[in-house]
Design an enzyme around this catalytic site. Structure first.
Site, PDB file in Angstrom:
ATOM      1  N   GLU A 156       0.806  -1.232   0.000  1.00  0.00           N
ATOM      2  CA  GLU A 156       0.000   0.000   0.000  1.00  0.00           C
ATOM      3  C   GLU A 156       0.838   1.281   0.000  1.00  0.00           C
ATOM      4  O   GLU A 156       0.658   2.142   0.862  1.00  0.00           O
ATOM      5  CB  GLU A 156      -0.969  -0.024   1.197  1.00  0.00           C
ATOM      6  CG  GLU A 156      -1.822  -1.285   1.200  1.00  0.00           C
ATOM      7  CD  GLU A 156      -2.753  -1.406   2.415  1.00  0.00           C
ATOM      8  OE1 GLU A 156      -2.753  -0.504   3.259  1.00  0.00           O
ATOM      9  OE2 GLU A 156      -3.474  -2.417   2.491  1.00  0.00           O
ATOM     10  N   GLU A 271      -5.695 -10.702  -1.288  1.00  0.00           N
ATOM     11  CA  GLU A 271      -6.508 -10.463  -0.078  1.00  0.00           C
ATOM     12  C   GLU A 271      -8.003 -10.448  -0.402  1.00  0.00           C
ATOM     13  O   GLU A 271      -8.772  -9.675   0.175  1.00  0.00           O
ATOM     14  CB  GLU A 271      -6.101  -9.138   0.593  1.00  0.00           C
ATOM     15  CG  GLU A 271      -4.628  -9.058   0.925  1.00  0.00           C
ATOM     16  CD  GLU A 271      -4.232  -7.821   1.748  1.00  0.00           C
ATOM     17  OE1 GLU A 271      -5.095  -7.163   2.346  1.00  0.00           O
ATOM     18  OE2 GLU A 271      -3.016  -7.521   1.789  1.00  0.00           O
TER      19      GLU A 271
HETATM   20  O1  9MR Z   1      -6.990  -8.113   8.671  1.00  0.00           O
HETATM   21  C1  9MR Z   1      -5.929  -7.448   9.332  1.00  0.00           C
HETATM   22  C2  9MR Z   1      -6.366  -7.055  10.737  1.00  0.00           C
HETATM   23  O2  9MR Z   1      -6.655  -8.200  11.494  1.00  0.00           O
HETATM   24  C3  9MR Z   1      -5.254  -6.240  11.373  1.00  0.00           C
HETATM   25  O3  9MR Z   1      -5.687  -5.780  12.647  1.00  0.00           O
HETATM   26  C4  9MR Z   1      -4.889  -5.053  10.498  1.00  0.00           C
HETATM   27  C5  9MR Z   1      -3.716  -4.277  11.067  1.00  0.00           C
HETATM   28  O4  9MR Z   1      -2.581  -5.091  11.158  1.00  0.00           O
HETATM   29  O5  9MR Z   1      -4.543  -5.499   9.205  1.00  0.00           O
HETATM   30  C6  9MR Z   1      -5.545  -6.221   8.545  1.00  0.00           C
HETATM   31  O6  9MR Z   1      -5.058  -6.665   7.293  1.00  0.00           O
HETATM   32  C7  9MR Z   1      -4.864  -5.681   6.285  1.00  0.00           C
HETATM   33  C8  9MR Z   1      -3.651  -6.084   5.479  1.00  0.00           C
HETATM   34  O7  9MR Z   1      -2.532  -6.277   6.328  1.00  0.00           O
HETATM   35  C9  9MR Z   1      -3.328  -5.075   4.416  1.00  0.00           C
HETATM   36  N1  9MR Z   1      -4.490  -4.836   3.571  1.00  0.00           N
HETATM   37  C10 9MR Z   1      -5.738  -4.535   4.258  1.00  0.00           C
HETATM   38  C11 9MR Z   1      -6.026  -5.616   5.282  1.00  0.00           C
HETATM   39  C12 9MR Z   1      -7.397  -5.404   5.956  1.00  0.00           C
HETATM   40  O8  9MR Z   1      -7.424  -4.211   6.663  1.00  0.00           O
END
Ligand code: 9MR
Length: 360
Positions: A156, A271
């Site tokens: 990102e 994802e």
């Molecule tokens: O699903 C993930 C959530 O459980 C975590 O709290 C969060 C922060 O670490 O990240 C979420 O995963 C994200 C991913 O790492 C990057 N793309 C978006 C995902 C969903 O928010």
């Protein structure tokens, strides 16, 4: 089995054999039907806590997944809470599970603005930033060398609403190193594991509208800059957190993926889930709409290329990040994932399965 399939399996670290299926015989969860050997590997983001505490979840992961990725356990604030102090227990639990069940393992993520520990805010110079970023990448990638077959190196990098193609998300690495943090991160990852597939991962690039066109343009710009500088970038990850109420720009997405493929890059779907809080109606209708949205997306991607893998962000509705920000107003559970909260496959799983088996 074709050479390119062998290469792809090798790249993803998939091992032959069905030990996982044998293991779960009698577990009450149906093993997947044996399909053509050239299927695109399917996988999911995994929670080490659920893996530890929930036998039904464990069985479902072993049954349905050929590849897994830690949902949080390889992020900076999980691994590197204090400067120079690493905690690998939770990531290792997922790595051990992958090893035991002969699943490929992806790593997520080495340079992301989210899930950063507090201590990085004390970094005060570019030299210090580069030292900490490369040191972390060296430590983490080396530890899982030979097991993690592909890394989301940079995650990102583009702001939510980029104002131009050079606009980067402001955070510690871009603040000190500007756009150079991206090649620095990729080169450090390649040095630590020359065989890993190195991926640039982004979200919100698939829809109709100016904002999403701008995001594709910005991603294209980063990719082109990296390739022109001979940076070891091997693939682009399309996150595909799909919103049920947004239209997929099929032509725009297909053209974008074709262009990346033309530049020699591979594509991963990293994802996938369908954010369903705005969907009305009974569960059955909602599940059909979720599956149809994923179908729309996959059709455009597969029209341009066969992705290396299809990964959903979670496996079962029992464990999903979606309600954190997108809870349903009617109080019903969100249903963004291929298995329901009782581990039963939904239409979304059938759609994924259909594309996985599509001939190359
Ligand atoms: O699903 C993930 C959530 O459980 C975590 O709290 C969060 C922060 O670490 O990240 C979420 O995963 C994200 C991913 O790492 C990057 N793309 C978006 C995902 C969903 O928010």
């Amino acid at each position: 089995m074709t050479d390119s399939f062998l290469t792809r399996r090798a790249a993803l670290g998939l091992l032959a054999g069905t030990a996982a299926e044998a293991m779960w015989q009698g577990s009450g969860v149906a093993a997947p039907a044996a399909g053509p050997t050239s299927e695109v590997p399917y996988g999911a983001a995994i929670s080490s806590y659920a893996l530890q505490d929930d036998p039904a979840y464990r069985a479902a992961v072993a049954t349905y997944c050929q590849v897994i990725v830690p949902e949080s356990e390889m992020k900076w604030d999980d691994l590197h809470r204090n400067r120079g102090e690493y905690h690998f227990e939770n990531a290792d639990r997922i790595a051990d599970f992958a090893r035991q069940h002969h699943l490929a393992l992806r790593g997520h993520t080495l340079a992301w603005y989210g899930a950063m520990p507090e201590w990085v805010n004390t970094i005060s110079t570019a030299a210090e930033a580069e030292r900490e970023l490369t040191g972390h990448i060296h430590t983490v990638v080396s530890r899982y060398r030979g097991l993690v077959s592909s890394w989301d190196v940079v995650n990102e990098p583009i702001p939510d609403k980029p104002v131009g193609v050079t606009d980067l998300r402001p955070f510690v690495w871009s603040r000190f190193l500007e756009e150079d943090y991206i090649p620095i991160a990729f080169r450090a990852a390649a040095a630590a594991d020359p065989k890993a597939m190195l991926v640039l991962n982004e979200y919100d690039i698939e829809y109709v509208g100016a904002r999403f066109r701008a995001r594709r343009d910005a991603l294209r710009h980063i990719v082109r800059r990296l390739l022109d500088r001979n940076v070891p970038l091997h693939a682009v990850g399309l996150q595909a957190h799909l919103y049920a109420d947004r239209a997929i720009d099929r032509d725009g997405l297909q053209a974008f993926v074709s262009e990346l493929k033309g530049w020699g890059l591979k594509i991963l779907i990293t994802e996938l889930d369908v954010i369903d809080d705005t969907l009305p109606g009974p569960e059955q209708a909602r599940d059909a709409a979720v599956a149809a949205k994923a179908d729309d997306f996959l059709e455009a991607v597969f029209a341009a290329c066969r992705p290396e893998t299809i990964i959903t962000w979670g496996l079962s509705d029992r464990y999903t990040w979606v309600p954190t920000y997108n809870k349903r107003a009617d109080g019903r559970l969100n249903r963004p994932l291929p298995l329901d909260d009782a581990m039963k496959p939904k239409p979304l799983m059938a759609v994924i399965d259909r594309y996985r088996r599509r001939a190359a």
